[in-house]
Every structure is written in C-alpha cells, then in structure tokens.
Enzyme design. Structure first.
Site, mmCIF file in Angstrom:
data_model
loop_
_atom_site.group_PDB
_atom_site.id
_atom_site.type_symbol
_atom_site.label_atom_id
_atom_site.label_comp_id
_atom_site.label_asym_id
_atom_site.label_seq_id
_atom_site.Cartn_x
_atom_site.Cartn_y
_atom_site.Cartn_z
ATOM 1 C CB CYS A 71 -1.212 -0.364 1.491
ATOM 2 S SG CYS A 71 -1.782 0.914 0.906
ATOM 3 C CG ASP A 396 -26.130 4.788 17.252
ATOM 4 O OD1 ASP A 396 -25.658 3.804 15.889
ATOM 5 O OD2 ASP A 396 -25.034 4.074 18.425
#
Length: 550
Positions: A71, A396
């Site tokens: 990466c 949430d």
C-alpha cells in the site's frame, strides 16, 4: 493493525522476522517488507527525519535486492505524491518508479476505494504462484498510481475503479509492491506473501515475464458483508458477545436469555466467534465495545487483548469502536488524546476505528461555526495522521415522523420521503432521522444526513449507518435512510440494522448505493450463513468476494 497483521502473515507462512530499528540495518538486510498505512506525507517525513531515505534508495538502486512494499510502501517507491504537506503541490518519494501518485476525484467516484476488487495481470510472476487469477484482494486508499508510458514495464497488475485503470501491483527484478493489502486479503493474501517469500528463497523472484494484456477486461469492486460483534463485560468480568433488540443491550445489564429473540443474549467469546466468521467468508469484522469504561480505553486491556489475539489468525479488516475520544484519567489526572487512544487500538490489530458520539458533537460544532474546521476533533486528528480510510463514523439515528413534508423547518433536519411499506405507525409518509448519542439513550437536535456531511468534511472515510427503529427486528434495512445519506456524501456507506435473511442484503444493494451491509444477530444465531448470503447475491447478479478456501 497493518504492521501487526503483516508480521502475523509472515510468521503464519513459517518465516522469521527481524525488525529494522536503525538505518544501518538496511544495508545488511536479506529481504525488506515495508508495510504502509496512513498518509504519504507522514510516512516520508518520518523516513527523512530518521535517516532511512538514502539507505532505502541504495538498497533499491539496482533492483536485485528483494523488497515488498505494501500500500503506502508501494506508493513511496514513486517519484512523488499529491498527498503532500499543506502549501505543497507534491511531496517527493523514493524515486524508484517513474510517475506521480494522485488522488481519486470525489466528483467521479466514491472515495476512498474501500473493499475487495480483482486484478488484471500484465506480467506472469512467481509471487502469484499460489493465487487464482479470479480471487479478489482488499484495497483501502484515496490516492493511486496511474499507468503511464514511463512505468508500464513496472506494472505487474492493474485494477479498475471509478472508470480508472490503476496500478494494483508492480514488479521489476526483485522489487515488488502492491496497492492492495495482502495481510487483509484472507487466505488469498497469505498465499501472495507465501509466493513472494518462497520465490526470494529459491531465487526465482526476478523471473517475471510480460503478458499480452486484454484492455477490454475490467475488474469490479464487489459488495462487502460485514459482521459486527457487540462486546461487553459480563457479570464475571469476561468479555462476551451480546445482542439485544433496538439497542436494549446498551441500556441495561440483564442476562440469561440464551436463545431466541427478545432480551439480551450472550453469544460467546469474541475471538472464537470472529475466527468462525473469518473462516465462513466474512469480508470485514467489527468489534463494538459497548462496555462502560471505568477509566479509559488505554486501561481496557481485555479489549486490546481481543484485538491482538484476533489479528493472529484473522486476515480480513478489523474495525473497533467504543471510547475513541480524548479523556482524562480520573485517578491520575493525565489526559489522553484521541490520537493516542486510536494508535493503541491500531497497534493492537485494528485497521479502522469507529467514532460514535464524538461524531455527533463534532458535527454540531462544525455546523454552529459555519463550517470552520478546528483541526482538534477526533475525526480530524486521526484522519490527518492515519488517513481518512482509517476513520469510520458510526451514526445511531431514529425516525421522527411527520404528517407533512413542510412540518419541519429546521435546516439541520433533512426530511425523507417514505415508501408505503415503510410508513410510520399512523401512516406517516415523511420523517427525519434524529441522531442519538450514548448508545441511543440521548437524542440530539440534528439529523443523520447533516451529521454525515459534516463528518465527511472533517475527514471521515466511511459511514456505518445504523437505525434504532430497525435494529433487531429482522425486517430488512432502512432503505430510505440509506439512500438519503448515500446521496449526500461521496464516502462509502455501510448499511446496518435490520437484516434477517439473504434477500434483505440483495434488497439494500439493489435499492440503494451502499457498498457494504452489516449484520450481527442472524449470523450469531446461525439463522443464516454468510456463504448463503453470498450465493444469494451471486444468483441475483450482485458481485461478492471470490476467495481462496485453502
């Protein structure tokens, strides 16, 4: 998590490791593996400050000494990158490979490129000896190396994303690099590392030969299946996986219901459950710590031990949430920054951290300031150091129903149209999604769409989008919520809450643009198997991960 997992992947293949702690060790190294995670600017700055740049350039100069860059470890091989310090257009790299690393355009695609994708081979190399060409590997990055005339001979494989053909791995001589994360690519990734190390050992590493490339072929980013484990301490102080309905588990400590729906169920030990899901084909695993901290995350040794143990045998991405914030130790008065907390989780084996309540508070402050970034929020600090791909925000929300669309005048409340089958208890066809904090116990005057947009602006790289109304109900995901948030941001969205069968996954992928879908209870109770979900997706023309079982 990247470094720990790379170490574990190497030892899992039967090889020993010696850490390089001084630049002088590079000249005597037999083989170097450079795992990279975070930002290019931070990596090159550290290499320069600690005196590693010139020794690495000497090591890599003639291309005969074995090297594997993963990466960021691959990206630093190029001449420069646009991921540069403020005020600079580019930052200089090691200069081994011609070309500049550039950023994906958010106007054209979702950024970061997160998930499992394929490869098109430009060379036949022994490093892929044990990897089937059809097997997918795991990517997570916002910057990429384009193929140009000057680096074509370096290109080992390419991958398609967002209409671009990017370099997904390189090789010339004994120098190898990969944009994907083999240590997070399951058994496929372990076999890639095996091929690299074995070819170094038997002297065939330099035997890559060019292939005729069919440029009409394209790879595709597949849909991800994520498994979440809500972890808390039981009455005996042990960490267990629990599941309640509509966030009930976060509001009380009742125990004893072992099977069936209703109440809070203890479902087993986190590591053994996570290992089961890994072996069954989960694409990612999320540990969500719902224990109330007595002191803070740095003293929460059981959860850190769970991550350390899990990363020894689980080679897919691990996300951890719970307590990712700044806090002051009540006993010593010492203050720990959010970056220190996140770093401890990353060192223990996490690849991403999930930020919950802090996200809502940061969004509220960002909106109140007129969109001014302070650089001091948890999202900004962690993203700047580790990159946006390491920061997941967890939202949430719950529905606030409206009879008419114009019943809500607050600009921070984005009103969403509801389909007839998702209407409210009194037939309401409109709602806004009110964000909550503290595990759903406290509602705030801001909606999920507004928080998502603010969090993206602050540097978040992915959204885990829950819905209190749907949680544990097994009636499917909230499509209206998913479409509203996905349409408002350019970062990936994970749909969560409500899955009860295979069709629910197909439905959310077909009806919305989300890149991943998460479930917990139905997998914990073995009502539905992960493989059954993937087979169902394939049957319905939705791509899912192809992987090695050996």
């Amino acid at each position: 998590g990247n470094v720990r997992s790379v170490r574990n992947a190497i030892t899992a293949n039967g090889y020993e490791i010696e850490d390089i702690t001084e630049p002088s060790q590079i000249d005597d190294a037999k083989v170097i593996i450079f795992p990279g995670v975070g930002s290019y600017r931070a990596a090159m700055t550290v290499l320069e400050e600690k005196g590693y740049v010139e020794p690495l350039r000497r090591y890599l100069k003639d291309g005969t000494r074995p090297y594997l860059g993963i990466c960021l470890g691959m990206q630093t091989l190029f001449e420069s990158s646009e991921e540069a310090p403020d005020g600079q257009k580019t930052m200089e790299g090691l200069g081994v490979i011609p070309g500049n690393v550039i950023k994906f355009d958010e106007k054209e695609m979702t950024v970061p490129h997160i998930g499992w994708n394929g490869r098109i081979h430009h060379q036949d190399s022994p490093v892929f000896k044990y990897v089937n060409e059809k097997e997918d590997v795991y990517f997570v990055h916002s910057y990429y190396a384009p193929i140009v005339e000057e680096n074509k001979e370096w290109t080992l494989t390419s991958t398609n994303y967002g209409g671009k053909r990017i370099i997904s791995s390189v090789q010339k001589g004994a120098i190898v690099g990969c944009q994907f994360h083999p240590e997070k690519s399951g058994k496929t990734g372990l076999n890639f590392i095996k091929g690299f190390l074995e070819s170094v050992e038997n002297g065939t590493i330099g035997n890559a030969t060019p292939l005729k490339v069919d440029l009409s072929k394209e790879t595709q980013l597949v849909k991800r299946i994520v498994v979440a484990l809500d972890v808390r301490q039981n009455d005996h102080g042990d960490l267990v996986v629990t599941k309640g309905d509509q966030y009930d588990v976060r509001e009380n400590e009742k125990e004893g219901v072992v099977e069936g729906r209703g109440g809070v169920r203890n479902l087993g030990k986190p590591v053994s459950l996570a290992e089961r899901y890994y072996n069954e084909g989960a694409d990612e695993i999320a540990f969500l710590n719902i224990t109330s901290f007595r002191h803070g995350v740095l003293e929460d040794m059981p959860m850190l031990q769970v991550l350390e143990e899990a990363s020894r045998s689980i080679f897919v991405p691990l996300t951890v949430g719970g307590g990712i914030r700044s806090y002051t130790d009540s006993d010593t008065g010492k203050t720990w920054g959010a970056l220190e907390v996140a770093s401890r989780y990353f060192r223990a084996g996490a690849d991403k951290v999930s930020i919950g309540s802090d996200t809502v508070e940061a969004a509220e402050a960002y909106i109140a300031s007129g969109g001014v970034k302070t650089g001091k929020t948890s999202i900004e600090i962690i993203s700047h150091h580790y990159g946006a791909q390491a920061v997941v925000i967890s939202i949430d929300p719950k529905r606030v129903y409206l009879e008419k669309k114009d019943d809500c005048a607050n600009p921070n409340h984005v009103v969403v149209d509801l389909e007839e089958d998702q209407a409210g208890p009194n037939g309401e066809r409109f709602c806004w999604y009110q964000c909550t904090v503290k595990g759903g116990r406290e509602a705030r005057d801001i909606c999920a769409v507004t928080v998502s947009k603010a969090a993206e602006a602050l540097g978040a790289g992915e959204i885990m989008l829950n819905c209190i109304d749907m949680d544990g109900q097994c009636n499917g995901f909230d499509h209206a919520l998913m479409k509203a948030v996905f349409g408002a941001v350019t970062i990936p969205v994970i749909a969560s809450s409500g899955a009860g069968n295979e069709q629910h996954f197909a439905d959310v992928f077909n009806a919305t643009g989300v890149q991943a879908a998460l479930a917990a209870g139905m997998f914990h109770r073995k009502e539905v198997e992960i493989d059954a979900v993937k087979q169902h997706l394939t049957k319905n023309g939705i791509p899912s991960r192809t992987w090695s079982h050996n």
